[in-house]
Design a protein around this motif. Sequence first.
Motif, mmCIF file in Angstrom:
data_model
loop_
_atom_site.group_PDB
_atom_site.id
_atom_site.type_symbol
_atom_site.label_atom_id
_atom_site.label_comp_id
_atom_site.label_asym_id
_atom_site.label_seq_id
_atom_site.Cartn_x
_atom_site.Cartn_y
_atom_site.Cartn_z
ATOM 1 N N HIS A 23 0.808 -1.221 0.000
ATOM 2 C CA HIS A 23 0.000 0.000 0.000
ATOM 3 C C HIS A 23 0.840 1.269 0.000
ATOM 4 C CE1 HIS A 23 0.878 -0.524 4.324
ATOM 5 N NE2 HIS A 23 0.752 0.794 4.401
ATOM 6 N N LEU A 24 2.169 1.149 0.088
ATOM 7 C CA LEU A 24 3.041 2.324 0.064
ATOM 8 C C LEU A 24 3.505 2.593 -1.367
ATOM 9 C CD1 LEU A 24 5.251 1.726 3.239
ATOM 10 C CD2 LEU A 24 3.218 3.162 3.014
ATOM 11 N N PRO A 25 3.544 3.876 -1.782
ATOM 12 C CA PRO A 25 3.972 4.192 -3.155
ATOM 13 C C PRO A 25 5.464 3.952 -3.323
ATOM 14 C CG PRO A 25 3.639 6.206 -1.896
ATOM 15 C CD PRO A 25 3.161 5.081 -1.015
ATOM 16 N N ALA A 26 5.834 3.362 -4.445
ATOM 17 C CA ALA A 26 7.240 3.056 -4.716
ATOM 18 C C ALA A 26 7.524 3.288 -6.183
ATOM 19 C CB ALA A 26 7.568 1.612 -4.329
ATOM 20 N N ALA A 27 8.764 3.630 -6.487
ATOM 21 C CA ALA A 27 9.181 3.853 -7.875
ATOM 22 C C ALA A 27 10.635 3.457 -8.034
ATOM 23 C CB ALA A 27 8.978 5.302 -8.287
ATOM 24 N N VAL A 28 10.988 2.989 -9.234
ATOM 25 C CA VAL A 28 12.356 2.627 -9.581
ATOM 26 C C VAL A 28 12.902 3.699 -10.523
ATOM 27 C CG1 VAL A 28 13.820 0.923 -10.708
ATOM 28 C CG2 VAL A 28 11.908 0.182 -9.278
ATOM 29 N N PHE A 29 14.113 4.183 -10.230
ATOM 30 C CA PHE A 29 14.703 5.274 -10.994
ATOM 31 C C PHE A 29 15.996 4.812 -11.668
ATOM 32 C CE2 PHE A 29 11.997 7.366 -8.005
ATOM 33 C CZ PHE A 29 11.585 8.536 -8.609
ATOM 34 N N ALA A 30 16.220 5.330 -12.863
ATOM 35 C CA ALA A 30 17.479 5.166 -13.582
ATOM 36 C C ALA A 30 17.821 6.502 -14.210
ATOM 37 C CB ALA A 30 17.371 4.085 -14.654
ATOM 38 N N ALA A 31 19.056 6.969 -14.002
ATOM 39 C CA ALA A 31 19.473 8.276 -14.520
ATOM 40 C C ALA A 31 18.520 9.373 -14.039
ATOM 41 C CB ALA A 31 19.555 8.276 -16.039
ATOM 42 N N ASN A 32 18.069 9.237 -12.780
ATOM 43 C CA ASN A 32 17.229 10.249 -12.141
ATOM 44 C C ASN A 32 15.849 10.370 -12.763
ATOM 45 O OD1 ASN A 32 17.471 11.853 -9.816
ATOM 46 N ND2 ASN A 32 17.498 13.719 -11.031
ATOM 47 N N ARG A 33 15.404 9.345 -13.479
ATOM 48 C CA ARG A 33 14.065 9.356 -14.067
ATOM 49 C C ARG A 33 13.334 8.061 -13.719
ATOM 50 N NH1 ARG A 33 12.796 13.350 -17.656
ATOM 51 N NH2 ARG A 33 14.519 14.647 -18.396
ATOM 52 N N VAL A 34 12.014 8.158 -13.636
ATOM 53 C CA VAL A 34 11.189 7.014 -13.270
ATOM 54 C C VAL A 34 11.155 6.020 -14.436
ATOM 55 C CG1 VAL A 34 8.885 6.255 -12.595
ATOM 56 C CG2 VAL A 34 9.761 8.438 -11.762
ATOM 57 N N VAL A 35 11.500 4.769 -14.161
ATOM 58 C CA VAL A 35 11.378 3.711 -15.171
ATOM 59 C C VAL A 35 10.229 2.767 -14.848
ATOM 60 C CG1 VAL A 35 13.812 3.797 -15.817
ATOM 61 C CG2 VAL A 35 13.101 2.292 -13.970
ATOM 62 N N ALA A 36 9.789 2.750 -13.603
ATOM 63 C CA ALA A 36 8.629 1.937 -13.202
ATOM 64 C C ALA A 36 8.127 2.468 -11.877
ATOM 65 C CB ALA A 36 9.000 0.462 -13.074
ATOM 66 N N CYS A 37 6.824 2.400 -11.684
ATOM 67 C CA CYS A 37 6.233 2.850 -10.425
ATOM 68 C C CYS A 37 5.028 1.971 -10.108
ATOM 69 C CB CYS A 37 5.837 4.324 -10.484
ATOM 70 S SG CYS A 37 4.605 4.732 -11.738
ATOM 71 N N SER A 38 4.699 1.882 -8.834
ATOM 72 C CA SER A 38 3.573 1.066 -8.394
ATOM 73 C C SER A 38 2.262 1.760 -8.716
ATOM 74 C CB SER A 38 3.680 0.792 -6.894
ATOM 75 O OG SER A 38 3.572 2.014 -6.167
ATOM 76 N N ALA A 39 1.174 1.004 -8.621
ATOM 77 C CA ALA A 39 -0.141 1.565 -8.904
ATOM 78 C C ALA A 39 -0.489 2.667 -7.914
ATOM 79 C CB ALA A 39 -1.191 0.461 -8.867
ATOM 80 N N VAL A 40 -0.056 2.521 -6.660
ATOM 81 C CA VAL A 40 -0.322 3.551 -5.653
ATOM 82 C C VAL A 40 0.397 4.846 -6.020
ATOM 83 C CG1 VAL A 40 -0.143 4.125 -3.208
ATOM 84 C CG2 VAL A 40 -0.626 1.771 -3.915
ATOM 85 N N ALA A 41 1.650 4.737 -6.472
ATOM 86 C CA ALA A 41 2.388 5.932 -6.888
ATOM 87 C C ALA A 41 1.778 6.549 -8.124
ATOM 88 C CB ALA A 41 3.855 5.570 -7.137
ATOM 89 N N ARG A 42 1.318 5.724 -9.053
ATOM 90 C CA ARG A 42 0.692 6.251 -10.266
ATOM 91 C C ARG A 42 -0.603 7.001 -9.944
ATOM 92 N NH1 ARG A 42 1.913 2.226 -12.849
ATOM 93 N NH2 ARG A 42 0.030 0.982 -12.532
ATOM 94 N N ALA A 43 -1.332 6.510 -8.956
ATOM 95 C CA ALA A 43 -2.557 7.198 -8.548
ATOM 96 C C ALA A 43 -2.254 8.572 -7.954
ATOM 97 C CB ALA A 43 -3.315 6.348 -7.540
ATOM 98 N N ALA A 44 -1.045 8.743 -7.402
ATOM 99 C CA ALA A 44 -0.649 10.029 -6.838
ATOM 100 C C ALA A 44 -0.069 10.971 -7.891
ATOM 101 C CB ALA A 44 0.365 9.813 -5.718
ATOM 102 N N GLY A 45 0.012 10.538 -9.142
ATOM 103 C CA GLY A 45 0.492 11.408 -10.208
ATOM 104 C C GLY A 45 1.865 11.092 -10.738
ATOM 105 N N VAL A 46 2.527 10.040 -10.242
ATOM 106 C CA VAL A 46 3.865 9.667 -10.722
ATOM 107 C C VAL A 46 3.729 8.939 -12.052
ATOM 108 C CG1 VAL A 46 5.975 8.409 -10.175
ATOM 109 C CG2 VAL A 46 4.669 9.510 -8.347
ATOM 110 N N ARG A 47 4.589 9.270 -13.006
ATOM 111 C CA ARG A 47 4.544 8.662 -14.326
ATOM 112 C C ARG A 47 5.938 8.256 -14.774
ATOM 113 N NH1 ARG A 47 0.147 8.663 -12.950
ATOM 114 N NH2 ARG A 47 -1.766 9.375 -13.990
#
Length: 516
Positions: A23-47
């Motif tokens: 239930h916690l938002p999480a994202a994976v970054f490469a070169a300081n950019r999001v390459v994947a994010c969880s559904a919870v993070a996407r609901a908060a506006g992360v892309r």
Amino acid sequence: MLALWCPDWPAVAAAMAANVPAHLPAAVFAANRVVACSAVARAAGVRRGMRRRDAQSRCPELLVFGTDEGRDARLFEPVAAAVEELVVGVEVVRPGLVAVPVTGAAGYFGGEPELAELLLDQVSSRAGVECQIGIADGLFAATLAAHRSMLVEPGSTAGFLAPLGIHELDEPDTERADLVDLLRRLGLRTLGAFAALTERDVVSRFGSEGLLVHRLARGLSERPPYRRKPPPELSITKELDPPLERIDAAAFVAKTLAETFHAGLAAHGLACTRLGIYAITENGEELSRVWRCAEPLTPQGIADRVRWQFEGWLRSGGPTSGVSVLRLVPEETVEGRSLQLGLWRGGSPGLEDEHADKANRALVRVQGLLGPDSVFTAVLDGGRGPAERVRLVPWGDQRALESPAETPWPARLPRPSPATVFDRARPARVLDRRGVDVEVRRRRQLTAPPKTVVLGGEPRQVLEWAGPWHVSGRWSSSAGDWSRIQVLLAGEPELALLLTRTADENPQWTVEGVYD
């Protein structure tokens, strides 16, 4: 073909490895950019593609993880094993996606919808992850159907693909971004518009790569069936003594075998697109997995998949003993010359190619004697200081950039960079004309111009100096603030140094690097 897809798998795997609740938002970054994010993070506006600062501004509680292909593959092995308990012929396309021939399994379980429902329940109960399933003609269409949880009727794949955007051709693990961008600028916005072109026009304008994606857009397989059966001698078997029980040892064996395996294929004008990895343990257990790839595998790609599979086997509690026999089998091959010019280096090997091969064999030999971490090459990456900009990569590993140099770097040290950067900073004293230690004020200015630098008890006069350049802790990889200056010292010969002063409880000047 049936495709089973676990959405946002890199983010899911990273959270699982860190024991982070779903239930916690999480994202994976490469070169300081999001390459994947969880559904919870996407609901908060992360892309995907969003900068880290923008992502955290939209979701302050976002958990940040780095990319780790080994972690993703290791944690995906239970998912593939769960699918294999119900159906045969499971092929791992990449961590997060498996493909299964659907005809036999669907007939056994009473139909495609019944098979899909059984697999969803199986993966959820055995592996504890959510997944989506799609069925269509060909892996590409089945993957897009899985993204939409659709079962496409046989013969309807072209109609399913036609309205989809042209960006769908830019799949992970492929280098089609430039081609897709070109198609978009030419006005080909959908797969149907691109499929409407004739093959002759596509080949004349976009070459063999364009022909491959054109087949995908038409709902066909990536390549026509290749009827030539690989010679049995292309398979490679290695008996391991002592048996493999550690990941680092498996990685080294994988690298050595991959070179030999790839060279054998190249000698027959072939490249591998489906790699079978088979192992036998000391207790007689037999392990197997097939990896399917969109592009012909390079030696590094083969080694990566063998290493990932070993991580999955050894850390998932599968084998009860070490692996004593390892076998690599080319389950599917294609013509190497027409699909991978890099395999042949553009033509007949010349003198440079011969020297490169000799150097590669020599370095691999050194690694065999001293270990995989005995030979490194340098990669010029992004960063603010000279030590941050140079990253050492073990020979044979992927030399990918982690921090692009063209990215803005506040407080970056101006060019040129020092030729020598010390692993351990060497102490120094910087004095003004009165012999008082030069310090850095709160306003990031020196208390006085430097006149003397003391190195190892020997004072040397400062001829010229520049700076200071101040680096805040929020911009640096280490905590605290610190400043840099450049000095040119008198003597025979003259000496140019990069000096650094920390802003901690015990501030002192140190020599960070030396200029030629």
